[in-house]
Design an enzyme around this catalytic site. Structure first.
Site, mmCIF file in Angstrom:
data_model
loop_
_atom_site.group_PDB
_atom_site.id
_atom_site.type_symbol
_atom_site.label_atom_id
_atom_site.label_comp_id
_atom_site.label_asym_id
_atom_site.label_seq_id
_atom_site.Cartn_x
_atom_site.Cartn_y
_atom_site.Cartn_z
ATOM 1 N N THR A 296 15.208 22.724 30.538
ATOM 2 C CA THR A 296 15.509 23.828 29.565
ATOM 3 C C THR A 296 14.579 24.603 29.333
ATOM 4 O O THR A 296 14.433 25.491 28.530
ATOM 5 C CB THR A 296 15.886 23.220 28.178
ATOM 6 N N ARG B 104 10.957 6.117 -8.430
ATOM 7 C CA ARG B 104 11.349 6.713 -9.655
ATOM 8 C C ARG B 104 10.097 7.494 -10.242
ATOM 9 O O ARG B 104 10.106 8.540 -10.881
ATOM 10 C CB ARG B 104 11.614 5.509 -10.661
ATOM 11 N N ASN C 140 -16.068 -7.164 -7.829
ATOM 12 C CA ASN C 140 -16.514 -8.318 -7.703
ATOM 13 C C ASN C 140 -15.785 -9.604 -7.481
ATOM 14 O O ASN C 140 -15.432 -9.645 -8.600
ATOM 15 C CB ASN C 140 -18.128 -8.585 -8.329
ATOM 16 N N ASP D 151 -28.384 -15.843 -11.660
ATOM 17 C CA ASP D 151 -27.723 -15.882 -12.705
ATOM 18 C C ASP D 151 -26.044 -16.067 -12.441
ATOM 19 O O ASP D 151 -25.520 -17.165 -13.245
ATOM 20 C CB ASP D 151 -27.708 -14.886 -13.653
ATOM 21 N N HIS E 269 -12.260 -2.911 -2.571
ATOM 22 C CA HIS E 269 -12.141 -2.033 -3.597
ATOM 23 C C HIS E 269 -10.981 -1.798 -4.016
ATOM 24 O O HIS E 269 -10.298 -1.518 -3.265
ATOM 25 C CB HIS E 269 -13.180 -0.955 -3.149
#
Length: 526
Positions: free
Chosen positions: A72, A218, A420, A480, A526
């Site tokens: 073509t 939606r 975290n 801690d 994240h």
């Protein structure tokens, strides 16, 4: 000059790989007086159905050559498509060179994407890169003022209706042109990605992201946001490949949460259940049976589980389905479900049941994309998985075999919790999860508090975290966070290590007599 609003189709070019609906379209064209030009398999299919067709080679006076690679790509075809009927100079040149106008082009492309997905070799993939097809599509789309370009069998019905009303409309041709350019763009994107893969370039210099709309939603995360669900053609088992057996349409948040749940449950080899709320696991367990895994996962946080997403890594069984059905659940996703389980869930008309047929491979690569202002971020999927022999014991006491098994389990869960992330686990079940806090110590404390609440709800007189292990998705920057976990009753810890205060954290673990191992790998999410 203003384009014509309606264009009768007197001549159409058909060259399709996917023959779906082809005969209906061709019969409609002939019925409304159109001459059909075609090539190869398309022409043969039409003739076998008794539909009049003229070979492109007869129309152009030029044979197909190079094993059909050139058929073509000739002026008689592209001139007939690109010539503007509203420009006298174009009309004059077309007449001079005996170029007949073509009013409709129906083309769909060689199945390059399917060929790659089948695992075919490089030679087969290259042979399925269509050249003439995209050229025809782009030419017809450019001249959509006069030519209709049809690239998808799903468009045939509207085209047939247009033929019955006298021809294609300008609005219709404009929409078809836009869809046509989107198709060639996606096709080229797939080819570019394949070539990059051949060169081992996971993140190439130019990345093209393409998708096909599966459905309009939606709304997005909130009612004022528009949203749609697109598939990328990768066929990774999950929401995009799932059959919805029952229930309402999925929302944007349903899809996001279901994906998070199903990716998490695929981490485990034993019968497992993951309950997710707002893209975070709120209960995860493996057990000898699905029903027991469900009970253990639910016990971790029964409050958050209400209205959540449930994922299983086995065919859903009747006993587990009956237990899950006692709690309001938005979605259940699994590779399959027994007939009895389906019948039990059918009583919950609004519950969505999704069956995927398979599990995603946690070790499989791939690229994850996220938009930012002015661009997007791309990274490889987090396929990291820690095994016991990769762990480094850094405390005086080493974990017991039972602790080690729970540490591996907890760290796999932490991979799917927003940072975290802190995950307490015992006996292959989560007993406290702290997610998405700005401070790691806050995550540790929140997880312990939720564990105490869950214990009270279950009538247990001690926190579920007592005697548990704890996983942290990244290192403890200070002692801690670890001390909060020790106070909650944790006896062993798994964390990546790598903090400048690792010595302080290790010393705190040794003072408490607990075991700690470093993975050397973190799982920020994240």
């Amino acid at each position: 000059m203003t384009p014509p609003k309606t264009v009768p189709v007197r001549r159409a070019l058909i060259s399709v790989s996917d023959k779906t609906g082809l005969l209906d379209l061709a019969r409609a064209l002939v019925a409304h007086g159109a001459e059909i030009l075609s090539t190869g398999g398309s022409a043969r299919t039409l003739r076998e159905a008794g539909i009049a067709v003229r070979d492109v080679s007869e129309h152009t006076g030029f044979p197909e050559i190079l094993d059909g690679r050139v058929k073509t790509l000739v002026p008689q075809v592209h001139g007939g498509i690109l010539g503007r009927r509203d420009l006298p100079a174009h009309v004059r040149q077309m007449e001079e060179h005996q170029i007949a106008p073509i009013d409709l082009v129906a083309v769909n492309l060689y199945p390059f994407e399917a060929t790659v997905a089948s695992g075919a070799g490089a030679e087969d993939c290259i042979e399925n890169i269509d050249i003439g097809g995209p050229a025809l599509i782009r030419a017809a789309a450019k001249n959509h003022a006069h030519v209709a370009i049809v690239t998808d069998p799903a468009q045939y019905a509207d085209v047939i209706t247009a033929l019955e009303n006298g021809g294609t409309t300008l609005d219709q041709r404009t929409k078809l042109a836009g869809a046509a350019y989107a198709r060639t763009a996606a096709y080229d994107a797939a080819i570019a990605a394949w070539f990059a893969g051949q060169e081992g370039e996971i993140l190439p210099p130019r990345m093209i992201v393409a998708g096909e709309k599966r459905e309009s939603l939606r709304y997005g995360e909130n009612p004022h946001q528009k949203a749609a669900f697109y598939t990328d053609g990768s066929n990774r088992p999950g929401v995009a490949t799932a059959r919805q057996i029952q229930g309402k349409s999925l929302s944007y948040n349903n899809i996001n949460d279901t994906d998070a749940a199903f990716e998490a449950v695929a981490e485990f080899d034993e019968p497992a259940v993951v309950i997710v709320k707002h893209a975070n696991p709120c209960g995860v367990a493996t057990a000898a049976t699905q029903a027991q895994a469900w009970d253990n996962a639910l016990r971790c946080d029964p409050v958050s589980a209400f209205g959540g997403i449930v994922a299983l890594n086995r065919t859903l069984e009747a006993e587990a389905a009956a237990r899950i059905a006692t709690l309001f659940t938005e979605v259940i996703v699994a590779p399959d479900a027994t007939e009895e389980a389906r019948q039990i869930l059918a009583r919950k008309k609004n519950l969505r049941l999704l069956l995927t047929g398979a599990l995603p491979d946690p070790a499989q690569g791939g690229v994850v994309v996220r938009s930012v202002a002015g661009g997007f971020l791309a990274q490889t999927r987090d396929s990291g998985r820690i095994m016991p022999d990769a762990l480094k014991v850094v405390t005086k006491r080493a974990p017991t075999p039972a602790e080690m098994a729970d540490l591996i389990f907890a760290f796999r869960v932490a991979k799917h919790v927003k940072s975290n992330a802190i995950v307490y686990a015992k006996d292959q079940s989560t007993v406290g999860i702290g997610a998405g806090q700005m401070s790691r110590v806050d995550s540790a404390r929140i997880a312990a508090t939720k564990s105490a609440d869950a214990a009270n709800a279950a009538g247990i007189d001690h926190p579920l975290t007592q005697g548990s292990v704890v996983a942290s998705d990244a290192f403890f920057p200070f002692a801690d966070g670890l001390e909060a976990a020790i106070a909650a009753g944790a006896t062993a810890v798994i964390q990546p290590g790598g903090s400048i205060r690792d010595d302080e954290v290790i010393a705190a673990a040794d003072r408490a007599g607990i075991a700690m191992v470093f993975t050397g790998m973190r799982h920020f999410r994240h």
